[in-house]
Design an enzyme around this catalytic site. Structure first.
Site, PDB file in Angstrom:
ATOM      1  N   TRP A 302       9.598  -3.759 -13.675  1.00 20.79           N
ATOM      2  CA  TRP A 302       9.270  -2.404 -13.198  1.00 20.79           C
ATOM      3  C   TRP A 302      10.370  -1.858 -12.294  1.00 20.79           C
ATOM      4  O   TRP A 302      10.435  -0.672 -12.033  1.00 20.79           O
ATOM      5  CB  TRP A 302       7.918  -2.395 -12.473  1.00 20.79           C
ATOM      6  CG  TRP A 302       7.880  -3.102 -11.132  1.00 20.79           C
ATOM      7  CD1 TRP A 302       8.360  -4.346 -10.862  1.00 20.79           C
ATOM      8  CD2 TRP A 302       7.358  -2.601  -9.899  1.00 20.79           C
ATOM      9  NE1 TRP A 302       8.154  -4.661  -9.535  1.00 20.79           N
ATOM     10  CE2 TRP A 302       7.528  -3.602  -8.916  1.00 20.79           C
ATOM     11  CE3 TRP A 302       6.747  -1.409  -9.518  1.00 20.79           C
ATOM     12  CZ2 TRP A 302       7.127  -3.452  -7.583  1.00 20.79           C
ATOM     13  CZ3 TRP A 302       6.332  -1.266  -8.188  1.00 20.79           C
ATOM     14  CH2 TRP A 302       6.522  -2.272  -7.250  1.00 20.79           C
ATOM     15  N   ASP A 303      11.250  -2.727 -11.857  1.00 22.77           N
ATOM     16  CA  ASP A 303      12.381  -2.328 -11.014  1.00 22.77           C
ATOM     17  C   ASP A 303      13.089  -1.109 -11.608  1.00 22.77           C
ATOM     18  O   ASP A 303      13.485  -0.188 -10.904  1.00 22.77           O
ATOM     19  CB  ASP A 303      13.423  -3.459 -10.932  1.00 22.77           C
ATOM     20  CG  ASP A 303      12.848  -4.786 -10.465  1.00 22.77           C
ATOM     21  OD1 ASP A 303      11.668  -5.040 -10.739  1.00 22.77           O
ATOM     22  OD2 ASP A 303      13.588  -5.579  -9.851  1.00 22.77           O
ATOM     23  N   GLU A 443       3.137 -10.053  -4.812  1.00 21.94           N
ATOM     24  CA  GLU A 443       2.816 -11.178  -5.711  1.00 21.94           C
ATOM     25  C   GLU A 443       2.210 -12.392  -5.015  1.00 21.94           C
ATOM     26  O   GLU A 443       1.810 -13.345  -5.674  1.00 21.94           O
ATOM     27  CB  GLU A 443       4.084 -11.610  -6.455  1.00 21.94           C
ATOM     28  CG  GLU A 443       4.559 -10.585  -7.458  1.00 21.94           C
ATOM     29  CD  GLU A 443       5.775 -11.037  -8.244  1.00 21.94           C
ATOM     30  OE1 GLU A 443       6.480 -11.959  -7.785  1.00 21.94           O
ATOM     31  OE2 GLU A 443       6.032 -10.462  -9.320  1.00 21.94           O
ATOM     32  N   LYS A 555       4.227 -10.171   0.287  1.00 20.81           N
ATOM     33  CA  LYS A 555       5.610 -10.430  -0.124  1.00 20.81           C
ATOM     34  C   LYS A 555       6.488  -9.192   0.037  1.00 20.81           C
ATOM     35  O   LYS A 555       7.623  -9.264   0.457  1.00 20.81           O
ATOM     36  CB  LYS A 555       5.614 -10.884  -1.586  1.00 20.81           C
ATOM     37  CG  LYS A 555       7.004 -11.153  -2.127  1.00 20.81           C
ATOM     38  CD  LYS A 555       6.950 -11.675  -3.548  1.00 20.81           C
ATOM     39  CE  LYS A 555       8.341 -11.925  -4.095  1.00 20.81           C
ATOM     40  NZ  LYS A 555       8.348 -12.320  -5.498  1.00 20.81           N
ATOM     41  N   GLN A 556       5.929  -8.043  -0.338  1.00 18.59           N
ATOM     42  CA  GLN A 556       6.764  -6.845  -0.406  1.00 18.59           C
ATOM     43  C   GLN A 556       5.893  -5.610  -0.259  1.00 18.59           C
ATOM     44  O   GLN A 556       4.666  -5.707  -0.308  1.00 18.59           O
ATOM     45  CB  GLN A 556       7.471  -6.813  -1.755  1.00 18.59           C
ATOM     46  CG  GLN A 556       6.528  -6.709  -2.940  1.00 18.59           C
ATOM     47  CD  GLN A 556       7.166  -7.171  -4.243  1.00 18.59           C
ATOM     48  OE1 GLN A 556       7.091  -8.339  -4.581  1.00 18.59           O
ATOM     49  NE2 GLN A 556       7.767  -6.247  -4.958  1.00 18.59           N
TER      50      GLN A 556
HETATM   51  C1  BGC Z   1       9.267  -9.133  -7.218  1.00 16.21           C
HETATM   52  C2  BGC Z   1       8.951  -8.162  -8.330  1.00 16.21           C
HETATM   53  C3  BGC Z   1      10.227  -7.767  -8.999  1.00 16.21           C
HETATM   54  C4  BGC Z   1      10.994  -8.988  -9.470  1.00 16.21           C
HETATM   55  C5  BGC Z   1      12.333  -8.637 -10.054  1.00 16.21           C
HETATM   56  C6  BGC Z   1      10.033 -10.313  -7.770  1.00 16.21           C
HETATM   57  O1  BGC Z   1      10.408 -11.161  -6.748  1.00 16.21           O
HETATM   58  O2  BGC Z   1       8.092  -9.575  -6.601  1.00 16.21           O
HETATM   59  O3  BGC Z   1       8.302  -7.036  -7.811  1.00 16.21           O
HETATM   60  O4  BGC Z   1       9.953  -6.941 -10.070  1.00 16.21           O
HETATM   61  O5  BGC Z   1      11.218  -9.849  -8.389  1.00 16.21           O
HETATM   62  O6  BGC Z   1      13.149  -7.996  -9.132  1.00 16.21           O
END
Ligand code: BGC
Length: 663
Positions: A302-303, A443, A555-556
């Site tokens: 999704w980035d 995540e 996490k984010q």
């Molecule tokens: C993140 C995801 C991201 C992926 C690729 C993961 O660590 O949690 O949101 O899409 O890395 O960058």
């Protein structure tokens, strides 16, 4: 000249600098390693969109044979930066021209020798990459040169080639092979300005007699040919000029004016450089680690839709269109995936390799037991479909490209909404649809119920999709009917009813929206406390037994990302309350996080905080380091989403504008 320069050499930084000094053209990426390096030093010539799987291992992008391998020796002493004979070394990435250079000085016996080389991946011709070496000595000397196309490839899950063969006629060498899984032929052909002798296994040699003060030049002009493409020769100078002309045009087009702030200017120039070297040349998309290697299997996340697309929409609309087309092209695979789980509509691959979901069931390895850990990213991170739809919606909003919408765009959006509808569960007691058992952007908390980001994103997808359907039904009745033919009967009515009853989590008395059902009940500890509980630096924080799982530590950026995508749908008060609430719980364990907070901070008038977060994001690959491991899985490489997110914050929040004529 705007350039990244680094003096001195440290063996510890070989991998990091491979990322930092990466060059590329959207199709090929060549890591910032040195001529004398091999697969051991992670030399990589990464090809976008070409995947191969070796039995029993993860499928990933393919790295090609290395045409730039070259070791020059004097009296048996190789001119290798790691040898004690080295007395100075400098590497440079010329951002304005898209050229990597190195200059290393050696003292062998009494001879002072300078080895200079430069290389570029052509911005003008997708399969072309060139390098020039210059060698000088202050004493007469005879050097022996070993050069060619190194067939040894750095792979995470290779080797990907079978039937590897090499040949050489004078100065033209070739190494070819066939990918193991799909039997796709890949050839690297390279013209050397000096004939290679004793050619064997891709490598040949020759010797060079230099008089004191003279310069020897070796040009290498190579092409990576996938499938049945033909090689055509090119002279170095001509290729260089065409490349620089195109690159300068792109760089000037894209650059932002940081209003005299040198640090921000450089960080943004560097981020933009990375976004430009990823601009796709065909109907493929951009991998999460760009062209820096095979991390994350070279897959598209999704980035791209959420963090990268805005840059391309603004600067390179043709590339933005390719990114959108990639998702439309892979709609059949997304439908297949939905069907395989028993749902309707389109469930996009969490880690997409031409539509195929490369995400494994066990995406992490436990550092203590070395056992694979079951993760549910692929099965439960359903928001990916809403992210894809969001991107198409924004693309359409900007371009008003009706044809694209009628030729797959609208069908994709509605299919994504339909997927969520069929995934949802109707809670009879509460009289609402809920999205249970999902993973939001954070995540670390897997399989939660009603992740606010996910629910809202699908709500908006359906709402916007329906509004567009209405518009197109009026404007193009016949063509719209055709679109409907590819969708389940009654989809519009079903979605309408569904949006009316979909559960949307509302702000509490403090204005905070709970990230998912029960989040507020988790242990209220901050990031530092959770970090102190780690027993191994590479331990995975999430999953069933992770240190963060039972806590509020995320996490984010999760909900914050939603506000960035739909700022007008939430009051500034609510956005501020959530920003303040979630920030202390955010680990920023993903490179997507800081930039999300930067964008959010802009939206609530926190300029300084936005600026700091923007720099942290834009400088991520300049700083190097960062998370290299998830459990025992290597996740290093460049961070395009951080560059893209920094660009969004800079342009949309901090008001840095594009200036085509910046000097
Ligand atoms: C993140 C995801 C991201 C992926 C690729 C993961 O660590 O949690 O949101 O899409 O890395 O960058």
């Amino acid at each position: 000249m705007r350039a990244l320069k680094e003096k001195g050499f440290s063996a510890d930084k070989i991998v990091e600098n491979g990322n930092k000094f990466l060059i590329g053209n959207g199709y090929l990426g060549y890591r910032g390693t040195l001529d004398e390096f091999t697969a051991k030093e992670c030399v990589g010539l990464n090809i976008a969109g070409l995947y191969d799987g070796v039995k029993g291992k993860w499928r990933e992008t393919v790295n090609a044979f290395n045409p730039f391998f070259c070791v020059i020796s004097l009296c048996g002493v190789p001119l290798d930066v790691r040898r004690k004979e080295t007395f100075s070394h400098e590497a440079e990435l010329d951002l304005e021209r898209g050229v990597f250079r190195r200059e290393t000085k050696f003292l062998v016996g009494k001879a002072h020798i300078t080895l200079f080389s430069e290389r570029f991946v052509s911005a003008a011709e997708p399969d072309l990459l060139c390098s020039r070496i210059r060698l000088t000595s202050d004493m007469d000397a005879t050097f022996s040169v070993k050069a060619g196309i190194d067939p040894e490839i750095w792979d995470l899950n290779g080797p990907h080639f079978s039937h590897v063969e090499s040949a050489c006629h004078g100065g033209r060498a070739e190494v070819k092979g066939e990918t193991q899984e799909l039997h796709i032929p890949v050839r690297v052909v390279c013209d050397f300005s000096e004939p290679l002798q004793n050619f064997q296994g891709g490598l040949g040699e020759f010797s060079v007699r230099l008089k004191a003060g003279e310069t020897f030049t070796l040009d290498r002009v190579a092409r990576v040919l996938v499938g049945k493409k033909h090689f055509s020769g090119r002279d170095y100078e001509g290729a260089y000029e065409a490349h620089v002309r195109e690159w300068e045009r792109l760089f000037l087009l894209a650059r932002l004016d940081a209003k005299g702030d040198d640090r921000a200017q450089f960080a943004l120039d560097y981020s933009i450089y990375h976004l430009l070297i990823l601009a796709p040349k065909g109907r493929y998309s951009i991998a999460a680690r760009g062209l820096s290697g095979q991390t994350y299997k070279g897959a598209v996340f999704w980035d791209t839709e959420i963090f990268l697309l805005p840059f391309y929409m603004e600067v390179l609309p043709a590339c933005a269109k390719r990114l959108i087309e990639y998702r439309i092209d892979t709609l059949p695979a997304a439908r297949e995936k939905a069907k395989s789980y028993g749902y309707g509509g389109a469930f996009y691959a969490w880690e997409s390799q031409n539509g195929f979901d490369a995400c494994s069931d066990f995406n992490v390895t436990d550092v203590f037991t070395h056992r694979p850990v079951r993760t549910y990213f692929k099965d439960k991170q359903i928001h990916i479909s809403a992210d894809v739809a969001y991107a198409i919606l924004r693309y359409f909003e900007r371009t008003k490209d009706d044809d694209l919408m009628l030729e797959g765009g609208l069908e994709t959006i509605l299919s994504c909404a339909e997927f969520a509808r069929t995934y949802s569960y109707y809670n009879h007691i509460k009289g609402r649809y809920e999205l249970l058992d999902v993973i939001g952007p954070d995540e670390y908390h897997e399989r939660v119920n009603n992740n606010a980001y996910t629910n809202y994103m699908f709500y908006f997808t359906a709402k916007e999709g329906l509004a567009l359907a209405e518009e197109f039904a009026k404007k193009y009745p016949a063509r719209f009917k055709e679109v409907l033919c590819h969708l389940p009967e009654g989809i519009l009515q079903n979605l309408k009813e569904w949006t009316e009853k979909l559960y949307l989590l509302k702000p509490n008395a403090e204005g905070v929206i709970e990230q998912f059902d029960g989040y507020f009940r988790l242990e209220d500890v901050r990031v530092e406390e959770v970090r102190s509980r780690l027993r191994h630096p590479n331990e995975y924080w999430g999953g069933s037994g992770g240190v963060a799982t039972a806590t509020r530590v995320i996490k984010q950026a999760d909900l914050i990302t939603l506000f960035n995508l739909y700022p007008d749908r939430f009051s500034e008060e609510v956005r501020r309350a959530n920003y303040d609430f979630y920030l202390p719980y955010t680990e920023h364990g993903s490179s997507l996080s800081r930039c999300s907070y930067a964008i959010a901070a802009c939206g609530i008038g926190r300029r300084e905080e936005a600026y700091t977060a923007l720099l942290e994001s834009a400088e991520i690959d300049l700083r190097g380091g960062g998370k290299q491991w998830a459990g025992e899985i290597y996740i290093g490489g460049t961070h395009p989403a951080a560059s893209g997110g920094a660009w969004i914050a800079a342009t949309r929040g901090l008001g840095f504008e594009r200036k085509g004529d910046l000097k």
